[in-house]
Design a protein around this motif. Structure first.
Motif, PDB file in Angstrom:
ATOM      1  N   GLY B 102      13.050  49.688   4.102  1.00  0.00           N
ATOM      2  CA  GLY B 102      13.369  49.153   5.703  1.00  0.00           C
ATOM      3  C   GLY B 102      13.096  50.116   6.458  1.00  0.00           C
ATOM      4  N   ILE B 103      12.759  50.204   7.743  1.00  0.00           N
ATOM      5  CA  ILE B 103      13.544  50.479   8.282  1.00  0.00           C
ATOM      6  C   ILE B 103      14.867  50.691   9.075  1.00  0.00           C
ATOM      7  CG2 ILE B 103      12.676  50.858  11.281  1.00  0.00           C
ATOM      8  CD1 ILE B 103       9.843  49.568  10.047  1.00  0.00           C
ATOM      9  N   ILE B 104      15.026  51.321   9.522  1.00  0.00           N
ATOM     10  CA  ILE B 104      16.199  52.060  10.386  1.00  0.00           C
ATOM     11  C   ILE B 104      16.649  52.154  12.092  1.00  0.00           C
ATOM     12  CG2 ILE B 104      18.582  52.535  11.040  1.00  0.00           C
ATOM     13  CD1 ILE B 104      18.157  53.746   7.819  1.00  0.00           C
ATOM     14  N   GLY B 105      16.437  50.914  12.666  1.00  0.00           N
ATOM     15  CA  GLY B 105      16.379  50.691  14.239  1.00  0.00           C
ATOM     16  C   GLY B 105      17.430  51.835  14.643  1.00  0.00           C
ATOM     17  N   ALA B 106      17.441  52.075  15.636  1.00  0.00           N
ATOM     18  CA  ALA B 106      18.571  52.805  16.592  1.00  0.00           C
ATOM     19  C   ALA B 106      18.622  52.507  17.729  1.00  0.00           C
ATOM     20  CB  ALA B 106      18.320  54.655  16.311  1.00  0.00           C
ATOM     21  N   ASN B 107      19.533  52.618  18.372  1.00  0.00           N
ATOM     22  CA  ASN B 107      20.085  52.924  20.438  1.00  0.00           C
ATOM     23  C   ASN B 107      18.861  53.802  20.962  1.00  0.00           C
ATOM     24  OD1 ASN B 107      21.490  53.540  18.579  1.00  0.00           O
ATOM     25  ND2 ASN B 107      22.513  53.992  21.784  1.00  0.00           N
ATOM     26  N   HIS B 108      18.381  53.074  21.758  1.00  0.00           N
ATOM     27  CA  HIS B 108      17.556  54.250  22.612  1.00  0.00           C
ATOM     28  C   HIS B 108      18.337  53.887  24.288  1.00  0.00           C
ATOM     29  CE1 HIS B 108      14.390  53.809  20.078  1.00  0.00           C
ATOM     30  NE2 HIS B 108      15.075  54.819  19.344  1.00  0.00           N
ATOM     31  N   PHE B 109      19.132  53.366  24.614  1.00  0.00           N
ATOM     32  CA  PHE B 109      20.100  53.205  25.444  1.00  0.00           C
ATOM     33  C   PHE B 109      21.646  53.548  25.326  1.00  0.00           C
ATOM     34  CE2 PHE B 109      19.977  49.548  22.381  1.00  0.00           C
ATOM     35  CZ  PHE B 109      21.752  49.407  21.957  1.00  0.00           C
ATOM     36  N   PRO B 110      21.965  53.911  26.609  1.00  0.00           N
ATOM     37  CA  PRO B 110      24.061  54.066  26.155  1.00  0.00           C
ATOM     38  C   PRO B 110      24.421  53.397  25.629  1.00  0.00           C
ATOM     39  CG  PRO B 110      23.133  54.622  28.608  1.00  0.00           C
ATOM     40  CD  PRO B 110      21.821  53.771  27.662  1.00  0.00           C
ATOM     41  N   VAL B 111      25.780  53.725  24.899  1.00  0.00           N
ATOM     42  CA  VAL B 111      26.203  53.222  24.687  1.00  0.00           C
ATOM     43  C   VAL B 111      27.963  53.560  24.376  1.00  0.00           C
ATOM     44  CG1 VAL B 111      27.782  51.216  22.628  1.00  0.00           C
ATOM     45  CG2 VAL B 111      25.018  51.267  22.692  1.00  0.00           C
ATOM     46  N   PRO B 236      10.463  55.158  13.936  1.00  0.00           N
ATOM     47  CA  PRO B 236      11.658  55.074  13.412  1.00  0.00           C
ATOM     48  C   PRO B 236      11.920  56.342  12.905  1.00  0.00           C
ATOM     49  CG  PRO B 236      10.770  53.881  11.485  1.00  0.00           C
ATOM     50  CD  PRO B 236       9.758  54.211  12.703  1.00  0.00           C
ATOM     51  N   SER B 237      13.610  57.022  12.832  1.00  0.00           N
ATOM     52  CA  SER B 237      13.968  58.503  12.289  1.00  0.00           C
ATOM     53  C   SER B 237      14.688  58.243  11.041  1.00  0.00           C
ATOM     54  CB  SER B 237      14.081  59.393  12.861  1.00  0.00           C
ATOM     55  OG  SER B 237      15.290  58.095  13.564  1.00  0.00           O
ATOM     56  N   GLN B 238      14.112  57.337  10.656  1.00  0.00           N
ATOM     57  CA  GLN B 238      15.589  57.405   9.533  1.00  0.00           C
ATOM     58  C   GLN B 238      14.896  56.012   8.704  1.00  0.00           C
ATOM     59  OE1 GLN B 238      19.525  57.523  10.497  1.00  0.00           O
ATOM     60  NE2 GLN B 238      19.321  58.819   8.912  1.00  0.00           N
ATOM     61  N   LEU B 239      14.858  55.834   7.558  1.00  0.00           N
ATOM     62  CA  LEU B 239      14.485  54.374   6.248  1.00  0.00           C
ATOM     63  C   LEU B 239      15.301  54.823   5.187  1.00  0.00           C
ATOM     64  CD1 LEU B 239      10.993  55.421   5.957  1.00  0.00           C
ATOM     65  CD2 LEU B 239      11.009  54.174   7.457  1.00  0.00           C
ATOM     66  N   ILE B 240      15.697  52.822   5.284  1.00  0.00           N
ATOM     67  CA  ILE B 240      16.387  52.717   3.563  1.00  0.00           C
ATOM     68  C   ILE B 240      15.236  52.572   2.817  1.00  0.00           C
ATOM     69  CG2 ILE B 240      16.809  50.498   5.121  1.00  0.00           C
ATOM     70  CD1 ILE B 240      19.388  50.640   3.244  1.00  0.00           C
TER      71      ILE B 240
END
Lengths: 214, 401
Positions: B102-111, B236-240
């Motif tokens: 599975g692909i781990i999606g990440a935010n590319h926006f400030p939170v 993705p830079s991480q995978l599960i």
């Protein structure tokens, strides 16, 4: 069961026998069930060797020995054991008792193997040969004469068609020899069996039907 | 009675020996060898049971792990050096033990998260998303649609632990239960300056599997599209991974060869497993050696006994006892000794299994009270081989007479 020998020559006696035919060596001879055979020979001519060959203890000979149609050289140990409990019995010259067993145990160990003689019958035979008092004596403590009588009773503890005897009375006095032969003849007749007696001299009490001189 | 008299006479003739100490030494070696063999099989099987058994050993049987490409001095700062390409993902799907990727999606926006009330916390908050099938303890209200101001999030259980056991005591703040955390809402400011939105986030669940804060995939996609920095990496830079057996050395070797980093928690079992395998193998080899020596000494003892009784054996054969009868008599005397040692070994193994079961129970793990089938199989095979060797040596020695 017929016994036949064809050109039998024991390896240790080969040189002596090649000098000329002698007795049962290097010749063809056969005996039928019920015959009483006396093999007379002086010491060193192969009486014991012959008894051992007939009983299947030695295989160092040329020629062939057949019990009925079965060649002894081709008989395996299991079949030999069957022959030794049902068809052929033996009285060894050197008795071959178990030295650590009592006189009775030496007889009983054979009796229990075939279960054809009852305990009381065996006791009676022991008594006839004057061994009741020595019944519980350890084999190695018995005299040669006593050992020989135990060996005779032990040989009668099974059914047989042939009884092989190698100087069976050599350690017995006149009276005991007579008693032993009487018992042997009684049992042999009961089984309608044959006998082969190998001895030095002719025995007055043994009613042989055929003599072979080695 | 009659049979016993005959056996007693035969025993008197055939079973005389003056070397009882050799017999005991042989039996002891046999017993130790058999016990060690059974114990090594038992340990190996128990470890398997703990890792992949059907019992409730969830913490050991974890089959999900997160991987990323290791950051090194060589790839630091290199664009896209630590992201997964489609070929990497396809290769991973075919890797040993891997069942799903599975692909781990990440935010590319400030939170930016702001917590009000009695908990004055404010922090930048990285968000991640994973496909729903990879979420443990899936909450019922796990969804978000554009336009909705309310945002469900899942927080790593570790965060709550750190707060309760480290942060709160040091700051004089109250500790929080899972339910109380779920009742707290926090403002989530997404974007920067004029181009921003505020969402009301609430924790809907806790995850033991994911070590970060999860938001629904639709929210991450929306945020990246609306507020994402231009040119940010989309790969993705991480995978599960869902792995059948993460401790399989083939799998760990695969990760190592590609320099993929993962949380060592999930792979520590591969090291323990390797150690257990080495220990059990070494014990097994030692056990086989001991059994071999024990068997050899035992067989030598049998041959010595037979040699000692050679005269009696010859006479018995001459009076009409058959080799088969005498072999059977001797086998019946010696085999019970072998079976006796095997029974002692089995009892020790069963007791050990019960003790192991009780021991791991206190750790919250489950092991059966009875040794597993491989232990019984090892018992049957070793007993069969022992029995066969003893039988053959007796028959052989008697045939030689």
């Amino acid at each position: 069961m017929k016994l036949s020998l064809q050109g039998v020559v024991p390896v240790p006696l080969r040189e002596k026998v090649t000098a000329g035919k002698s007795g049962m060596w290097n010749t063809s001879v056969s005996f039928n069930k019920g015959e009483y055979v006396f093999i007379q020979a002086p010491s060193g001519t192969g009486k014991t060797t012959l008894i051992h060959i007939l009983y299947g203890l030695r295989k160092d000979y040329t020629g062939d020995v057949k019990w009925q149609d079965r060649s002894l050289t081709a008989t395996d140990n299991e079949t030999l054991a069957g022959l030794r409990t049902k068809n052929i019995s033996v009285i060894f010259q050197d008795m071959r008792l178990f030295p650590e067993l009592t006189a009775w145990e030496n007889i009983d160990i054979k009796r229990r193997l075939t279960n054809t003689v009852t305990e009381s019958e065996a006791n009676a035979w022991l008594d006839r040969l004057g061994l009741q008092e020595k019944k519980n004596s350890i084999g190695k403590t018995l005299s040669y004469g006593e050992q020989q009588r135990v060996a005779i009773v032990r040989a009668l503890m099974q059914p047989f068609e042939w009884l092989l005897m190698d100087e069976p009375f050599s350690h017995l006095d006149h009276a005991n020899t007579q008693k032993a032969i009487s018992l042997i003849l009684e049992v042999v007749k009961k089984h309608n069996a044959g006998m082969i007696l190998a001895d030095l001299d002719e025995n007055n009490f043994f009613p042989y039907t055929q003599t072979v001189i080695l | 009675m009659s049979d016993n008299t005959q056996k007693n006479m035969l025993r008197k003739l055939l079973m005389r020996t003056q070397h009882k100490s050799r017999l005991w030494a042989a039996l002891l070696a046999l017993c130790i060898g058999t016990t060690l063999l059974l114990l090594s099989v038992m340990i190996w099987w128990n470890f398997r049971e703990l890792l992949y058994g059907k019992s409730q050993n969830d913490t050991l049987g974890s089959t999900f792990l997160i991987i990323g490409k290791r950051v090194t001095e060589q790839n630091m700062g290199v664009a896209n050096a630590t992201v997964f390409q489609q070929t990497d993902i396809d290769s991973l799907k075919l890797a040993p033990q891997v069942q799903d990727v599975g692909i781990i999606g990440a935010n590319h926006f400030p939170v930016y998260a702001i917590m009000g009330g009695k908990l004055p916390l404010a922090t930048d908050l990285p968000l991640e998303s994973v496909p729903d099938k990879f979420i443990d303890n899936m909450p019922a209200d796990w969804k978000w649609e554009p336009g909705s101001r309310s945002l469900p999030i899942i927080v790593s259980s570790q965060f709550l632990d750190i707060y309760n056991y480290v942060f709160a005591p040091s700051q004089g703040l109250p500790q929080l239960s899972e339910n109380s955390v779920k009742s707290i809402a926090l403002n989530l400011k997404v974007g920067e300056g004029d181009k921003s939105e505020v969402f009301l986030a609430h924790v809907v669940g806790f995850s033991d599997r994911i070590g970060s804060v999860l938001a629904p995939q639709s929210f991450i996609d929306y945020g990246n599209k609306m507020y994402g920095k231009p040119g940010a990496a989309t790969a993705p830079s991480q995978l599960i991974l869902k792995a059948k057996d993460p401790s399989d050395t083939k799998f760990t070797d695969y990760l190592q060869r590609r320099d993929y980093a993962t949380n060592s928690q999930n792979l520590r079992w591969s090291k323990i497993r390797a150690i257990v395998e080495v220990v059990t193998s070494a014990t097994g080899i030692l056990a086989l050696l001991l059994m071999g020596i024990g068997t050899l000494v035992f067989i030598l003892f049998i041959e010595l006994t037979i040699a000692h009784a050679q005269h009696s054996l010859t006479l018995l054969l001459q009076v009409g006892y058959s080799p088969h009868y005498l072999s059977r008599f001797m086998i019946k005397r010696f085999l019970p000794l072998v079976f006796g040692t095997v029974i002692v070994s089995m009892v020790i193994t069963i007791v050990s299994q019960i003790m192991a079961s009780m021991l791991v129970k206190s750790q919250g793990l489950v092991l059966p009270l009875v040794p597993g089938w491989p232990v019984w199989a090892a018992l049957v095979v070793s007993t069969g081989i022992l029995g066969l060797l003893v039988t053959k040596s007796i028959s052989g020695a008697i045939k030689k007479q």
